[in-house]
Design a protein around this motif. Sequence first.
Motif, PDB file in Angstrom:
ATOM      1  N   ASP A 320      -0.454  11.962  -5.635  1.00  0.00           N
ATOM      2  CA  ASP A 320      -1.501  12.507  -6.483  1.00  0.00           C
ATOM      3  C   ASP A 320      -2.900  12.209  -5.979  1.00  0.00           C
ATOM      4  O   ASP A 320      -3.675  13.114  -5.755  1.00  0.00           O
ATOM      5  N   ALA A 321      -3.241  10.905  -5.874  1.00  0.00           N
ATOM      6  CA  ALA A 321      -4.650  10.604  -5.764  1.00  0.00           C
ATOM      7  C   ALA A 321      -5.091  10.119  -4.411  1.00  0.00           C
ATOM      8  O   ALA A 321      -6.119  10.538  -3.922  1.00  0.00           O
ATOM      9  N   ALA A 322      -4.371   9.195  -3.827  1.00  0.00           N
ATOM     10  CA  ALA A 322      -4.852   8.560  -2.620  1.00  0.00           C
ATOM     11  C   ALA A 322      -4.006   8.991  -1.439  1.00  0.00           C
ATOM     12  O   ALA A 322      -3.001   9.657  -1.578  1.00  0.00           O
ATOM     13  N   THR A 323      -4.426   8.600  -0.263  1.00  0.00           N
ATOM     14  CA  THR A 323      -3.665   8.914   0.931  1.00  0.00           C
ATOM     15  C   THR A 323      -2.782   7.733   1.261  1.00  0.00           C
ATOM     16  O   THR A 323      -3.265   6.636   1.502  1.00  0.00           O
ATOM     17  N   ALA A 324      -1.470   7.913   1.270  1.00  0.00           N
ATOM     18  CA  ALA A 324      -0.543   6.819   1.528  1.00  0.00           C
ATOM     19  C   ALA A 324      -0.169   6.807   2.989  1.00  0.00           C
ATOM     20  O   ALA A 324       0.071   7.834   3.600  1.00  0.00           O
ATOM     21  N   ASP A 357     -14.081   7.301 -11.792  1.00  0.00           N
ATOM     22  CA  ASP A 357     -15.252   8.089 -12.159  1.00  0.00           C
ATOM     23  C   ASP A 357     -15.199   9.500 -11.582  1.00  0.00           C
ATOM     24  O   ASP A 357     -15.843  10.420 -12.103  1.00  0.00           O
ATOM     25  N   ASP A 358     -14.442   9.686 -10.489  1.00  0.00           N
ATOM     26  CA  ASP A 358     -14.340  11.011  -9.880  1.00  0.00           C
ATOM     27  C   ASP A 358     -13.270  11.874 -10.540  1.00  0.00           C
ATOM     28  O   ASP A 358     -13.016  13.003 -10.114  1.00  0.00           O
ATOM     29  N   GLY A 359     -12.624  11.355 -11.593  1.00  0.00           N
ATOM     30  CA  GLY A 359     -11.610  12.117 -12.303  1.00  0.00           C
ATOM     31  C   GLY A 359     -10.242  12.092 -11.649  1.00  0.00           C
ATOM     32  O   GLY A 359      -9.309  12.734 -12.145  1.00  0.00           O
ATOM     33  N   ARG A 360     -10.105  11.360 -10.552  1.00  0.00           N
ATOM     34  CA  ARG A 360      -8.821  11.284  -9.855  1.00  0.00           C
ATOM     35  C   ARG A 360      -8.092  10.005 -10.248  1.00  0.00           C
ATOM     36  O   ARG A 360      -8.706   9.015 -10.668  1.00  0.00           O
ATOM     37  N   ALA A 390     -12.410   1.175 -13.098  1.00  0.00           N
ATOM     38  CA  ALA A 390     -12.671   1.382 -14.525  1.00  0.00           C
ATOM     39  C   ALA A 390     -12.309   0.141 -15.330  1.00  0.00           C
ATOM     40  O   ALA A 390     -13.044  -0.272 -16.233  1.00  0.00           O
ATOM     41  N   ILE A 391     -11.168  -0.475 -15.032  1.00  0.00           N
ATOM     42  CA  ILE A 391     -10.769  -1.683 -15.759  1.00  0.00           C
ATOM     43  C   ILE A 391     -11.726  -2.821 -15.453  1.00  0.00           C
ATOM     44  O   ILE A 391     -12.117  -3.583 -16.337  1.00  0.00           O
ATOM     45  N   ALA A 392     -12.138  -2.946 -14.189  1.00  0.00           N
ATOM     46  CA  ALA A 392     -13.071  -4.015 -13.812  1.00  0.00           C
ATOM     47  C   ALA A 392     -14.393  -3.883 -14.549  1.00  0.00           C
ATOM     48  O   ALA A 392     -15.065  -4.886 -14.827  1.00  0.00           O
ATOM     49  N   ALA A 393     -14.780  -2.661 -14.885  1.00  0.00           N
ATOM     50  CA  ALA A 393     -16.047  -2.451 -15.578  1.00  0.00           C
ATOM     51  C   ALA A 393     -15.997  -2.875 -17.036  1.00  0.00           C
ATOM     52  O   ALA A 393     -17.037  -3.131 -17.649  1.00  0.00           O
ATOM     53  N   ARG A 394     -14.783  -2.957 -17.623  1.00  0.00           N
ATOM     54  CA  ARG A 394     -14.703  -3.267 -19.058  1.00  0.00           C
ATOM     55  C   ARG A 394     -14.154  -4.649 -19.374  1.00  0.00           C
ATOM     56  O   ARG A 394     -14.308  -5.127 -20.497  1.00  0.00           O
ATOM     57  N   THR A 395     -13.502  -5.329 -18.417  1.00  0.00           N
ATOM     58  CA  THR A 395     -12.898  -6.613 -18.760  1.00  0.00           C
ATOM     59  C   THR A 395     -12.743  -7.452 -17.500  1.00  0.00           C
ATOM     60  O   THR A 395     -12.961  -6.992 -16.373  1.00  0.00           O
ATOM     61  N   THR A 396     -12.345  -8.705 -17.704  1.00  0.00           N
ATOM     62  CA  THR A 396     -12.113  -9.643 -16.611  1.00  0.00           C
ATOM     63  C   THR A 396     -10.627  -9.678 -16.273  1.00  0.00           C
ATOM     64  O   THR A 396      -9.794  -9.185 -17.052  1.00  0.00           O
ATOM     65  N   PRO A 397     -10.241 -10.278 -15.144  1.00  0.00           N
ATOM     66  CA  PRO A 397      -8.812 -10.421 -14.859  1.00  0.00           C
ATOM     67  C   PRO A 397      -8.053 -11.154 -15.971  1.00  0.00           C
ATOM     68  O   PRO A 397      -6.972 -10.720 -16.379  1.00  0.00           O
ATOM     69  N   ALA A 398      -8.626 -12.247 -16.481  1.00  0.00           N
ATOM     70  CA  ALA A 398      -7.952 -12.968 -17.568  1.00  0.00           C
ATOM     71  C   ALA A 398      -7.876 -12.115 -18.822  1.00  0.00           C
ATOM     72  O   ALA A 398      -6.865 -12.108 -19.530  1.00  0.00           O
TER      73      ALA A 398
END
Length: 477
Positions: A320-324, A357-360, A390-398
């Motif tokens: 789908d999104a990235a190049t494997a 953010d790019d919708g992918r 996106a997750i890093a922008a809203r919370t910490t690893p813990a």
Amino acid sequence: MTSPERIGPYRIERLLGTGSFATVWLGHDPVLDSRVAIKVLAENWHHDLRVRERFLDEARLLRRLDDERLIRVHAAGELADGRPYSVMAWADGGSLRDRLATGPIPPPTALDLLAEIAAGVAVLHRHGVVHRDLTPGNVLFRSGPDGERVLIADLGLAKALAAASGLTARAGTPGYMAPEQDDPLAVVDTRADVYGLGRLGLRLLGVDGEPGTDRRPHPIRLREGVPPRVAAVLGRATAPRPADRHPDAAAFRAALREAATAPDRPATGPPRHGPAAAAPQPAASGGPARPGGRPAGRRRFGVAGLGLAALVALGATAGDAATAGRDAGTWTSGPVTVALPPGWRATGTGWAGQYGDDGRLEPALVMSPDPHRWAADPTVPGAFVGLSTAIAARTTPAGFLAERPHAACAAAPVRRTRQGDVDWVVARFTCEKGRPEIVEAAGLAPGRAGLIYVQVTPPSGSRADFVDTLLAGVRVG
């Protein structure tokens, strides 16, 4: 969406609803000659052990409680592709959300309905369970010989009270979620459900319609025809501090009944939001009478829920999104490269349901001796690896790991370790059923690339440093 002809022994008639995590179909039970609702885990989630666990936990909990005020589960099964499904009673009367969409409910009926909802939640509280997501979509109606009955549905976020504090998931629906549910380390108990009941009361009886997400104190304005003392009950139920609320659903229901049947005389002051607006309320469980002194044998309300809880998206999708790419012993998904343990393979190039953010789709992969069997077969070891800005922008690893407790397993103390270029937070769970060990790890990738998350089920008999070695082989760049 193409309708399947059959799910297990059930003939499918039509689609009832879809959500982020499951699809619900109307089926026909040929043995009992009756209709049932069949809830199937969405295809893009079946690689996520946590979502599968929550899905099955809901079915097991409803089956164990088996109460007339809760949606009943008759059976569970698994599709050929490994996705679980649960067979539930069909709630033919729709949801409270559906009914509110057609207009306000008359105050006497709304008061009765709120008391019936509280009675259903009280069943959970008596069994040591907190729902955590009381919304109009999770209140359903089922017809019967004595009229409609209210059913409490969608226990996907429900949690045993003994496990409801410490590393508790931030979960719930904005507008109905108690303030403490924003804190992953807060105690979430029956008073969180009382808050949800209060917000449902504001939706049913207030003049402002759908509750907003602003939790600051506001004056409570009730519709004409609602006894004025009900405002104090709703004010106490929605107090920001749990200690200022009714202790549980039974106490809320008792206070509501008393306020609805109290003599119509002026209160000592204007209704306020919070504990100061309410006198102490009795904690006794409500009896058979309804608010307003109506006899217990009148209309009942009920239904099987399609409101599906929002959980963190974990599942690798192919192509789908990235190049494997792959070198000997490694696999790459976008900027993420992993070193594969001997005999392991990898698949997947996107984190199902997790968009940048790019919708992918953000990059992710599953690695295992048999990646396609890992999620469905508890005997197959494996790991999920995903990277999310996106997750890093809203919370910490813990904080992210706190959103992902395994309630049915025993948790070891959270530890921290540096492997490769990442400082990892690691949580380990040992389980009596299913997979004997599940490890959750999260850390911030170098260079603000995002939060990197790894979920591991180690091989049986593996070395103690297996997880750390796997984490050391995860690179972002």
